[in-house]
Write an enzyme that holds these catalytic residues in place. Structure first.
Site, PDB file in Angstrom:
ATOM      1  N   ARG A 150       1.049  -1.156   0.152  1.00 38.21           N
ATOM      2  CA  ARG A 150      -0.523   0.088   0.012  1.00 38.21           C
ATOM      3  C   ARG A 150       0.660   1.241  -0.461  1.00 38.21           C
ATOM      4  O   ARG A 150       0.405   2.277  -0.728  1.00 38.21           O
ATOM      5  CB  ARG A 150      -0.879   0.233   0.500  1.00 38.21           C
ATOM      6  CG  ARG A 150      -2.183  -0.930   1.187  1.00 38.21           C
ATOM      7  CD  ARG A 150      -2.671  -0.800   2.626  1.00 38.21           C
ATOM      8  NE  ARG A 150      -4.025  -1.832   2.143  1.00 38.21           N
ATOM      9  CZ  ARG A 150      -4.342  -2.105   2.998  1.00 38.21           C
ATOM     10  NH1 ARG A 150      -4.830  -1.744   4.155  1.00 38.21           N
ATOM     11  NH2 ARG A 150      -5.849  -3.352   3.283  1.00 38.21           N
ATOM     12  N   SER A 263      -5.435  -5.811  10.720  1.00 39.10           N
ATOM     13  CA  SER A 263      -6.377  -4.481  11.616  1.00 39.10           C
ATOM     14  C   SER A 263      -7.025  -5.815  12.199  1.00 39.10           C
ATOM     15  O   SER A 263      -7.128  -5.504  13.498  1.00 39.10           O
ATOM     16  CB  SER A 263      -6.957  -3.141  10.818  1.00 39.10           C
ATOM     17  OG  SER A 263      -7.388  -3.921  10.219  1.00 39.10           O
ATOM     18  N   LEU A 264      -7.573  -6.620  11.554  1.00 38.69           N
ATOM     19  CA  LEU A 264      -8.545  -7.702  12.017  1.00 38.69           C
ATOM     20  C   LEU A 264      -7.543  -9.016  13.341  1.00 38.69           C
ATOM     21  O   LEU A 264      -8.597  -8.936  13.515  1.00 38.69           O
ATOM     22  CB  LEU A 264      -9.110  -8.866  10.830  1.00 38.69           C
ATOM     23  CG  LEU A 264     -10.170  -7.752   9.848  1.00 38.69           C
ATOM     24  CD1 LEU A 264     -10.607  -8.277   8.719  1.00 38.69           C
ATOM     25  CD2 LEU A 264     -11.188  -6.697  10.222  1.00 38.69           C
TER      26      LEU A 264
END
Length: 451
Positions: A150, A263-264
């Site tokens: 990203r 993040s999960l």
């Protein structure tokens, strides 16, 4: 939609188990009591938006799961309420923040809005193109192209715009081209993308490319914790009874660069650890007496804001903060831009002292709440910029144009920021003390990324 389904499942299970929710309650302070020379958690102070009342919750253990602070930036995928209050409360209590300079910018936010389009689109074969239709990622990451991490994709997109190859009337975005994927894939595998693009931009991804630009997405830094989700008062000392999990916490699952779905992992693994450990701790200890008038600080702050006859506008200060953070502390950073951001934030802190709250009522006073939240935004933006200035290298989500290389010999360590001196001083160096914490390397040693 994975996170959304996890959220719904967790909430449904909370209902099943009779968990009591205090909706419209905003925690504004952490109550700590000194016992035998050690500060321990004894509760929280919360503001009830629906009535304007102040509530003190006494607790043996407290878990912070308050999310990020993306609203320090103008272009963000975060909701309007993600103003970093939890992280800001920890900061104001004199506890440290870790790795605040590392902020992830997701490449594909809807241009001008920041609403996120999943990178699952590029996983299915969507292509990023500049104004002339060139697949520009072939120049930046020749081997994996649009599937690069990203931070690399986000910087490549911004570079295209800076070099004059942006699309649109202002040449300020690029395109996400999904047209070759076909209607069946878009409607069935990527329904959110088609819905968002049609609803918010009036663009149909089936037949035309979607305008996109990097958006502030995830704070990799935050409240320092250990692997048991216990909050740290310094590099190793635990604050008894205090836990944090999710985006507000920094257990450093992400290091300097968050991967997709991390993040999960962050909220599920460490959320469970925080919950289990908080219960174990609560069962092993007695309630600590609350200090006298634990809500006095919050009441004084709210009364002062509500009674203010200042001339400054909350929304105007917030806009100026977000504009300078987007311009000077976003994907690319330099000594010059970060120094500029520091100066602007110092001026905004001075203006904030003269802020006006026009709604003097108690019920659902969002005008007052946004003034409080602006204070947290200013604090956190200032800390982020100070940490970014201090790290004179490029690593993960932190890119210094003037120091483009990673410097493991000097900077393979975590930034620790401490509140020192007068928190109301307009000069960051008067009240921010920076230090380092060693990195504990695992099986995989960090290496330069080559694509």
């Amino acid at each position: 939609r994975t996170g959304h389904m996890i959220l719904q499942t967790l909430y449904q299970n909370c209902v099943k188990h009779g968990v009591n929710f205090f909706n419209e309650f905003y925690a504004l302070d952490l109550v700590m009591t000194e016992v035998d020379g050690v500060k321990r958690v004894s509760g929280v102070v919360a503001y009830d938006l629906s009535t304007g009342d102040i509530h003190v919750f006494q607790g043996k253990s407290v878990v912070f799961a308050t999310g990020g602070f993306g609203k320090i930036f103008k272009t963000t995928s975060n909701a309007h309420t993600l103003t970093g209050d939890g992280v800001g409360i920890i900061w104001r209590k004199g506890l440290p923040l870790e790795d605040m300079e590392f902020y992830q910018f997701h490449p594909t936010g809807l241009a001008g809005l920041g609403i996120l389009l999943t990178e699952g689109a590029r996983g299915e074969g969507a292509i990023l193109r500049n104004a002339s239709g060139e697949r520009f990622m072939e120049r930046y990451a020749p081997t994996i192209k649009d599937l690069a991490p990203r931070d690399i994709v986000a910087r490549s997109m911004v570079q295209e715009v800076l070099d004059g190859r942006g699309a649109g009337p202002n040449k300020d975005y690029v395109y996400l081209d999904c047209t070759h994927l076909g209607e069946d894939v878009l409607e069935n595998k990527l329904p959110d993308i088609t819905e968002f693009a049609r609803t918010y931009l009036g663009v149909d991804p089936v037949t035309e490319p979607v305008p996109v630009y990097p958006t502030a997405h995830y704070a990799m830094g935050g409240i320092p914790t250990n692997n048991d989700a216990e909050v740290l008062a310094d590099n190793d000392t635990v604050v008894p009874g205090l836990y944090a999990a999710g985006e507000c916490a920094c257990v450093s699952v992400h290091g300097a660069n968050r991967l997709g779905t991390n993040s999960l992992l962050d909220i599920n693994v460490f959320g469970k650890r925080a919950g289990n450990n908080a219960v174990t701790y609560a069962k092993s200890t007695e309630f600590i007496d609350l200090p006298a008038n634990p809500a006095q600080g919050v009441i004084g702050m709210l009364d002062e804001l509500r009674a203010s006859d200042g001339t400054e506008n909350v929304a105007a200060i917030r806009k100026d903060l977000q504009d300078t953070m987007d311009m000077n502390a976003q994907v690319f950073r330099t000594e010059e831009t970060l120094t500029k951001a520091t100066e602007v934030i110092a001026g905004l802190r001075e203006r904030y002292k003269n802020v006006a709250v026009h709604d003097r009522g108690k019920r659902f006073n969002t005008d007052l709440l946004e003034a409080v939240e602006l204070g947290f935004l200013l604090d956190l933006a200032e800390v982020l910029v100070a940490c970014a200035l201090n790290r004179k290298e490029s690593r993960g989500g932190h890119m210094r144009d003037d120091y483009p290389d990673r410097d493991d010999a000097t900077y393979l360590k975590h930034t620790m920021a401490y509140l020192a001196g007068d928190p109301h001083s307009s000069v960051a160096t008067d009240h921010i003390r920076l230090d380092w914490k060693p990195v504990r390397l695992g099986t995989y040693e960090p290496k330069a990324r080559k694509y």
